[in-house]
Enzyme design. Structure first.
Site, PDB file in Angstrom:
ATOM      1  CG  ASP A 186      -1.959   1.081   1.227  1.00 21.10           C
ATOM      2  OD1 ASP A 186      -1.723   2.141   0.609  1.00 21.10           O
ATOM      3  OD2 ASP A 186      -3.027   0.871   1.835  1.00 21.10           O
TER       4      ASP A 186
ATOM      5  CD1 TRP B 131      -5.096  18.312 -30.209  1.00 18.92           C
ATOM      6  CD2 TRP B 131      -5.708  17.995 -32.342  1.00 18.92           C
ATOM      7  NE1 TRP B 131      -6.226  17.552 -30.208  1.00 18.92           N
ATOM      8  CE2 TRP B 131      -6.638  17.349 -31.506  1.00 18.92           C
ATOM      9  CE3 TRP B 131      -5.916  17.920 -33.724  1.00 18.92           C
ATOM     10  CZ2 TRP B 131      -7.741  16.648 -31.993  1.00 18.92           C
ATOM     11  CZ3 TRP B 131      -6.994  17.225 -34.201  1.00 18.92           C
ATOM     12  CH2 TRP B 131      -7.909  16.587 -33.345  1.00 18.92           C
TER      13      TRP B 131
ATOM     14  CE1 TYR C   6      -4.537  10.582 -11.948  1.00 14.88           C
ATOM     15  CE2 TYR C   6      -4.897  12.041 -13.816  1.00 14.88           C
ATOM     16  CZ  TYR C   6      -4.547  10.802 -13.311  1.00 14.88           C
ATOM     17  OH  TYR C   6      -4.197   9.782 -14.173  1.00 14.88           O
TER      18      TYR C   6
HETATM   19  N1  LIG Z   1      -7.325   4.985 -17.172  1.00 14.06           N
HETATM   20  C1  LIG Z   1      -6.871   6.107 -17.691  1.00 14.06           C
HETATM   21  O1  LIG Z   1      -7.506   6.729 -18.574  1.00 14.06           O
HETATM   22  C2  LIG Z   1      -5.559   6.691 -17.251  1.00 14.06           C
HETATM   23  C3  LIG Z   1      -5.059   7.791 -17.945  1.00 14.06           C
HETATM   24  C4  LIG Z   1      -3.834   8.319 -17.571  1.00 14.06           C
HETATM   25  C5  LIG Z   1      -3.132   7.764 -16.522  1.00 14.06           C
HETATM   26  N2  LIG Z   1      -3.641   6.715 -15.856  1.00 14.06           N
HETATM   27  C6  LIG Z   1      -2.838   6.150 -14.760  1.00 14.06           C
HETATM   28  O2  LIG Z   1      -2.661   4.775 -14.987  1.00 14.06           O
HETATM   29  C7  LIG Z   1      -2.562   4.088 -13.732  1.00 14.06           C
HETATM   30  C8  LIG Z   1      -3.564   2.948 -13.709  1.00 14.06           C
HETATM   31  O3  LIG Z   1      -4.869   3.486 -13.886  1.00 14.06           O
HETATM   32  P1  LIG Z   1      -6.140   2.572 -14.077  1.00 14.06           P
HETATM   33  O4  LIG Z   1      -7.071   3.293 -14.951  1.00 14.06           O
HETATM   34  O5  LIG Z   1      -5.726   1.181 -14.400  1.00 14.06           O
HETATM   35  O6  LIG Z   1      -6.735   2.626 -12.591  1.00 14.06           O
HETATM   36  P2  LIG Z   1      -7.486   1.487 -11.744  1.00 14.06           P
HETATM   37  O7  LIG Z   1      -8.213   0.537 -12.616  1.00 14.06           O
HETATM   38  O8  LIG Z   1      -8.251   2.211 -10.688  1.00 14.06           O
HETATM   39  O9  LIG Z   1      -6.289   0.722 -11.063  1.00 14.06           O
HETATM   40  C9  LIG Z   1      -5.492   1.326 -10.087  1.00 14.06           C
HETATM   41  C10 LIG Z   1      -4.996   0.266  -9.115  1.00 14.06           C
HETATM   42  O10 LIG Z   1      -4.240   0.907  -8.095  1.00 14.06           O
HETATM   43  C11 LIG Z   1      -4.305   0.128  -6.927  1.00 14.06           C
HETATM   44  N3  LIG Z   1      -4.273   1.010  -5.752  1.00 14.06           N
HETATM   45  C12 LIG Z   1      -5.258   1.827  -5.299  1.00 14.06           C
HETATM   46  N4  LIG Z   1      -4.854   2.444  -4.168  1.00 14.06           N
HETATM   47  C13 LIG Z   1      -3.609   1.985  -3.903  1.00 14.06           C
HETATM   48  C14 LIG Z   1      -2.676   2.220  -2.868  1.00 14.06           C
HETATM   49  N5  LIG Z   1      -2.955   3.041  -1.830  1.00 14.06           N
HETATM   50  N6  LIG Z   1      -1.485   1.582  -2.905  1.00 14.06           N
HETATM   51  C15 LIG Z   1      -1.196   0.729  -3.911  1.00 14.06           C
HETATM   52  N7  LIG Z   1      -2.025   0.453  -4.931  1.00 14.06           N
HETATM   53  C16 LIG Z   1      -3.225   1.077  -4.921  1.00 14.06           C
HETATM   54  C17 LIG Z   1      -5.615  -0.676  -6.998  1.00 14.06           C
HETATM   55  O11 LIG Z   1      -5.300  -2.031  -6.858  1.00 14.06           O
HETATM   56  P3  LIG Z   1      -5.668  -2.877  -5.541  1.00 14.06           P
HETATM   57  O12 LIG Z   1      -7.120  -2.585  -5.227  1.00 14.06           O
HETATM   58  O13 LIG Z   1      -5.470  -4.263  -6.024  1.00 14.06           O
HETATM   59  O14 LIG Z   1      -4.752  -2.453  -4.459  1.00 14.06           O
HETATM   60  C18 LIG Z   1      -6.134  -0.439  -8.400  1.00 14.06           C
HETATM   61  O15 LIG Z   1      -6.425  -1.645  -9.069  1.00 14.06           O
HETATM   62  C19 LIG Z   1      -2.792   5.143 -12.655  1.00 14.06           C
HETATM   63  O16 LIG Z   1      -1.538   5.611 -12.178  1.00 14.06           O
HETATM   64  C20 LIG Z   1      -3.519   6.227 -13.392  1.00 14.06           C
HETATM   65  O17 LIG Z   1      -3.370   7.505 -12.822  1.00 14.06           O
HETATM   66  C21 LIG Z   1      -4.840   6.160 -16.185  1.00 14.06           C
END
Ligand SMILES: NC(=O)c1ccc[n+]([C@@H]2O[C@H](COP(=O)([O-])OP(=O)(O)OC[C@H]3O[C@@H](n4cnc5c(N)ncnc54)[C@H](OP(=O)(O)O)[C@@H]3O)[C@@H](O)[C@H]2O)c1
Length: 266
Positions: A74, A266, A176
């Protein structure tokens, strides 16, 4: 005689390497874990819930299929972060790759966010740093190189369009944007200091990759803002993550690789 050059297949091959991937149970983290496993790495999945981590690990493929592992970690609890890292090292022996991907989400935008919520969101970067430093120290101790990939966002580079969110949901959270901009710059700083240790540090910044549950109205507002005209699919990060993690990226450090369909062009 010309020096023998590695082939493309050799450069992208992660056989014999071990990778720790946080948040691999999530929308994008799972594709990243799949990519590293398919490229030959042994993957340690980190989740806040060890059973969830183990379930994801047992479903990964590649030459190490059946030997991938799960640990509890965590970012918001330094003791659990340390224990998760030590458990990973204990189980695989040596770690070569870290993907700092896990993220504790925040819904509140600039209108509603409290100081406490803002600070907690920024603490995701603290977790990325502490875990990255553990991998750097581990690499130095064992006399090996390492590759660290931080997951940023296009929202660490540009602001969001207010009209895209209005009437549907809160705007993309101000904290964020501060967080992801910070992670991109954290990457540059650590890359410079740790280059002498053989530790590369890069950032991969996804564009719009909304999870399947996200409002269709929002997706329809986002798509015209992408030059490629559509949102990204998780597998479209697989090539980039293996490139940055592997010897294919051996001369790349301190970089922020945007995989955004051209959103920031862009
Ligand atoms: N989806 C998008 O459009 C997008 C765009 C740009 C950037 N991102 C970045 O890509 C990454 C993944 O995003 P995602 O869309 O896959 O999000 P997601 O589906 O919400 O997955 C994020 C994961 O982070 C883990 N997490 C949550 N709190 C935590 C903590 N305190 N310590 C450790 N792990 C923790 C959770 O896993 P557990 O519940 O198993 O712990 C969760 O499955 C993030 O850094 C996000 O900011 C996403």
């Amino acid at each position: 005689m010309a020096e023998q050059q590695p082939t493309v297949a050799q450069l992208f091959d992660l056989s014999g390497q071990a990778a720790l991937v946080t948040g691999a149970s999530g929308h994008l983290g799972r594709a990243m874990a799949d990519a590293l496993a398919e490229a030959g790495a042994r993957v340690v999945v980190a989740s806040r819930d060890v059973h969830k981590a183990q379930a994801v690990a047992s479903a990964l493929a590649g030459r190490e299929a059946g030997r991938h592992l799960g640990v509890a970690l965590d970012y918001h609890d330094e003791t659990l972060l340390d224990q998760g890292f030590e458990a990973a090292v204990e189980q695989v022996g040596g770690l070569d790759i870290l993907i700092n991907n896990g993220h504790e989400a925040l819904a509140a935008d600039w209108r509603q966010v409290s100081g406490e919520q803002f600070t907690r969101q920024l603490a995701n970067a603290t977790g990325y740093f502490l875990l990255a430093r553990k991998l750097r120290d581990h690499a130095v101790e064992r006399g090996a190189g390492a590759s660290i990939v931080m997951i940023g966002s296009m929202y660490g580079v540009v602001g969001s369009y207010p009209q895209a969110y209005e009437g549907i949901q809160p705007a993309s959270p101000v904290a964020y944007h501060a967080l992801k901009g910070g992670i991109i710059h954290l990457t540059r700083h650590l890359a410079v200091y740790w280059a002498r240790d053989g530790v590369r540090v890069n950032c991969l910044s996804p564009g719009a990759f909304p999870a399947p549950g996200v409002s269709r109205d929002l997706v329809e507002r986002l798509e015209p803002r992408v030059p490629l005209g559509r949102i990204g699919q998780p597998h479209e990060l697989k090539g980039a993550i293996v490139f940055l993690a592997s010897a294919a990226g051996s001369y790349v450090t301190g970089h922020n690789l945007l995989v955004d369909g051209g959103w920031t062009a862009w």
